[in-house]
Design an enzyme around this catalytic site. Structure first.
Site, mmCIF file in Angstrom:
data_model
loop_
_atom_site.group_PDB
_atom_site.id
_atom_site.type_symbol
_atom_site.label_atom_id
_atom_site.label_comp_id
_atom_site.label_asym_id
_atom_site.label_seq_id
_atom_site.Cartn_x
_atom_site.Cartn_y
_atom_site.Cartn_z
ATOM 1 N N GLU A 111 0.803 -1.225 0.000
ATOM 2 C CA GLU A 111 0.000 0.000 0.000
ATOM 3 C C GLU A 111 0.842 1.284 0.000
ATOM 4 O O GLU A 111 0.754 2.094 0.925
ATOM 5 C CB GLU A 111 -0.966 -0.013 1.195
ATOM 6 C CG GLU A 111 -1.947 -1.162 1.146
ATOM 7 C CD GLU A 111 -2.970 -1.148 2.271
ATOM 8 O OE1 GLU A 111 -2.834 -0.314 3.198
ATOM 9 O OE2 GLU A 111 -3.917 -1.964 2.225
ATOM 10 N N GLU A 135 -4.934 -8.540 -0.576
ATOM 11 C CA GLU A 135 -5.732 -8.514 0.648
ATOM 12 C C GLU A 135 -7.192 -8.354 0.246
ATOM 13 O O GLU A 135 -7.506 -7.583 -0.653
ATOM 14 C CB GLU A 135 -5.349 -7.350 1.569
ATOM 15 C CG GLU A 135 -3.936 -7.407 2.120
ATOM 16 C CD GLU A 135 -3.611 -6.217 3.019
ATOM 17 O OE1 GLU A 135 -4.562 -5.499 3.432
ATOM 18 O OE2 GLU A 135 -2.427 -6.000 3.315
#
Length: 593
Positions: free
Chosen positions: A190, A308
């Site tokens: 991220e 994820e």
């Protein structure tokens, strides 16, 4: 930018089409095939990136372990999970998973100062131990740099950030350069750059290219190891997908995969803005996200790992709060996500920080939820418009109807345990409308004690049965209250303390769907001022065992003094109830309407 490591471009790798199909289908788990033989991880260089990623389906994150920091074991147990063991990974393999994502925090107490930024041998060897266990147990492994805090400074401190980032990846790549292709690397988790949001895709590309060139330059089996590149903050909006696709095109290497994350339609994922069910907007968000990801990458030969996925509001630490999102709607979402991933050829890796598999007991906290996750990979099971029928305890029981979502299957009737209900006398079906008769509901409700009186199943020609709960309730009763917010520190992750305000509540078998908050002039009160409907758990927390609804400090931080706020609680069974709260400094009073 074109990579200088041209020798690794456009490699032709062997791999039978049949093996790819086997990896994509036989490796997908389902409730009925969880114990079926799984495809083994690919041998070195025998498959394409697309085939390797397909063989990773499905995957599981060892979350909140090696990515944690602090504590007595280098962070690994600091966030509530035990040490990773080989038995844990053996359990994951036995449960039908073919890969793990191993998030790793390499920074903090594990990396020394510049200019060398030496990673401690203890950290490196602990990661190697877990990787070894995984590969020995026929699991592919995706290792990343999970701690992106230092890379956030890239726009303002480019030279030092890249020196550290490249040094860390050089050390990781050197340590694992002789490992087989079952090990792959992910650039960073991220990536985000809060001081320069206008150029966030360019900064993401900088990290990805530096990662790529650093790893490839170490040679050995890193010369054509699968490398996984994220979009900015692993976002799946089209501009960020396009930016990553441009980077991958310039690198011109056929052993690269893309990665995004998916936690569902945000209002559904956290129960905010009144989105309490797996509705059309939530379904459309899922389908659109996976479709555009497929169109951008998979259809152009670049495999995708959804590194994820899950919902943001699901957390086992929430005790008696099952409705974030509502349980039956959660089952629909998990099944549909797996189904869409198969449809769009995306590999899913469940984010599990301890909410799904209890790592202390190595048992699933919710086997039915696990079954629905598994089911979606092979069969889209039938469901209904809701999983409960609420019967007012003091009211006259009448016929009640639900809408069947057949998902292409045949409806085969209703059962209570091993007993089939009788069509006609107990239920009727007209088109997709399933109606339970008053007589059947009266029998099922029994003495009509508050709560679930009976559970029946709608069965279909394939997949899992759909549970329907028969619930008796009376309208909830809220009581007047007053109290002082003492300002005790509160992180938002922990249970409510004296910084919260508790409303005494007799739930009487009912449960809250959502809560609105408005000032007298009709404007929205509390956080998320763009909606009157507040976020469950972040702003209000029902405790059905304790008989309270607690309003959190995060709610009161956004409430103006001396201006009454009308809270409207929406219940699944009993309509709505208004309650007025007024904050004056640290004092709060609450009154029923």
């Amino acid at each position: 930018m074109t990579s200088s490591v041209t020798v690794h471009r456009r490699r032709l790798r062997l791999g039978a089409i049949a093996a790819a199909i086997t990896a994509l289908t036989a490796g997908l788990i389902g409730a009925a095939s969880a114990q079926a033989e799984k495809p083994t991880a690919p041998p070195d260089h025998a498959v394409t990136a697309m085939e390797q990623v397909a063989a990773m389906q499905p995957g599981w994150n060892v979350g909140n372990s090696l990515d944690a920091f602090g504590g007595d074991t280098g962070g690994e147990t600091a966030w509530g999970n035990p040490l990773i063991t080989e038995e844990l990974l053996q359990t994951i393999k036995a449960e039908g998973y073919n890969s793990i994502r191993l998030p790793v925090a390499w920074d903090y107490e594990h990396t020394g100062p510049g200019p060398d930024y030496t990673i401690s041998s203890e950290r490196m060897e602990r990661v190697a131990q877990v990787v070894d266990w995984a590969i020995a147990n026929d699991l592919q492994v995706l290792v990343n740099i999970h701690d992106q805090m230092f890379t956030k400074a890239l726009p303002d401190d480019r030279e030092n950030v890249l020196a550290k980032f490249n040094s860390m990846w050089r050390q990781i790549a050197e340590r694992f350069k002789d490992y087989p292709s079952e090990l792959s690397f992910e650039s960073i988790n991220e990536p985000q750059f809060p001081t320069d949001t206008a150029n966030q895709d360019a900064h993401t590309a900088t990290l990805n290219v530096n990662f790529y060139e650093t790893v490839r330059a170490t040679g050995g089996k890193n010369a054509d190891r699968l490398l996984v590149l994220p979009t900015w903050v692993t976002n799946s909006e089209q501009p960020h997908l396009d930016a990553l696709k441009a980077t991958i095109d310039e690198l011109d290497d056929d052993m690269i995969a893309a990665t995004v994350h998916f936690y569902g339609f945000y209002p559904f994922s956290v129960n905010v803005a009144g989105v309490t069910t797996y509705d059309e907007a939530t379904q459309q968000d899922l389908e659109n996200t996976f479709q555009r990801t497929n169109d951008t990458f998979v259809d152009n030969g670049v495999p995708v790992i959804v590194g994820e996925w899950g919902v943001l509001g699901y957390d086992y630490t929430r005790g008696t709060v099952p409705n974030s999102p509502q349980y039956g709607e959660l089952l629909k979402f998990f099944q549909a996500t797996a189904h869409q991933a198969v449809e769009q050829q995306l590999t899913l890796m469940l984010w599990d920080a301890g909410s799904y598999l209890n790592r202390h007991t190595l048992e699933w906290r919710d086997p039915l939820l696990k079954a629905y996750m598994d089911s979606g990979f092979t069969t889209l099971s039938g469901t209904a418009s809701f999983d409960s029928i609420y019967l007012e305890k003091a009211g006259t029981i009448a016929d009640e109807s639900l809408t069947l979502n057949r998902n292409g299957l045949d409806f085969e009737g209703l059962w209570q345990g091993d007993t089939a209900l009788t069509e006609g006398a107990d239920y009727t079906v007209s088109g997709d409308t399933l109606t339970l008769t008053a007589a059947a509901l009266t029998r099922l409700a029994g003495d009509r004690a508050y709560g679930t009186n009976a559970t029946i199943e709608a069965r279909f020609s394939d997949g899992l049965p759909w549970a329907i709960h028969i619930i008796s309730y009376d309208k909830a009763q809220l009581s007047d209250a007053s109290g002082t917010l003492d300002g005790e520190p509160w992180s938002g992750w922990e249970p409510c303390n004296s910084s919260c305000f508790a409303i005494p509540t007799e739930f009487n078998g009912d449960q809250i769907a959502t809560m609105e908050a408005k000032y007298a002039d009709g404007t929205n009160a509390g956080p998320h001022t763009w909606t009157a409907f507040k976020e469950l758990w972040a702003t209000y927390r029902p405790d059905y065992d304790a008989g309270t609804i607690s309003l959190t400090p995060d709610f009161f931080n956004e409430v103006r003094d001396d201006e009454p706020v009308t809270l409207t609680f929406h219940f699944w069974g009993g309509g709505t109830i208004d309650y007025t709260i007024t904050k004056t400094g640290s004092t709060v009073t609450g009154t029923t309407a």
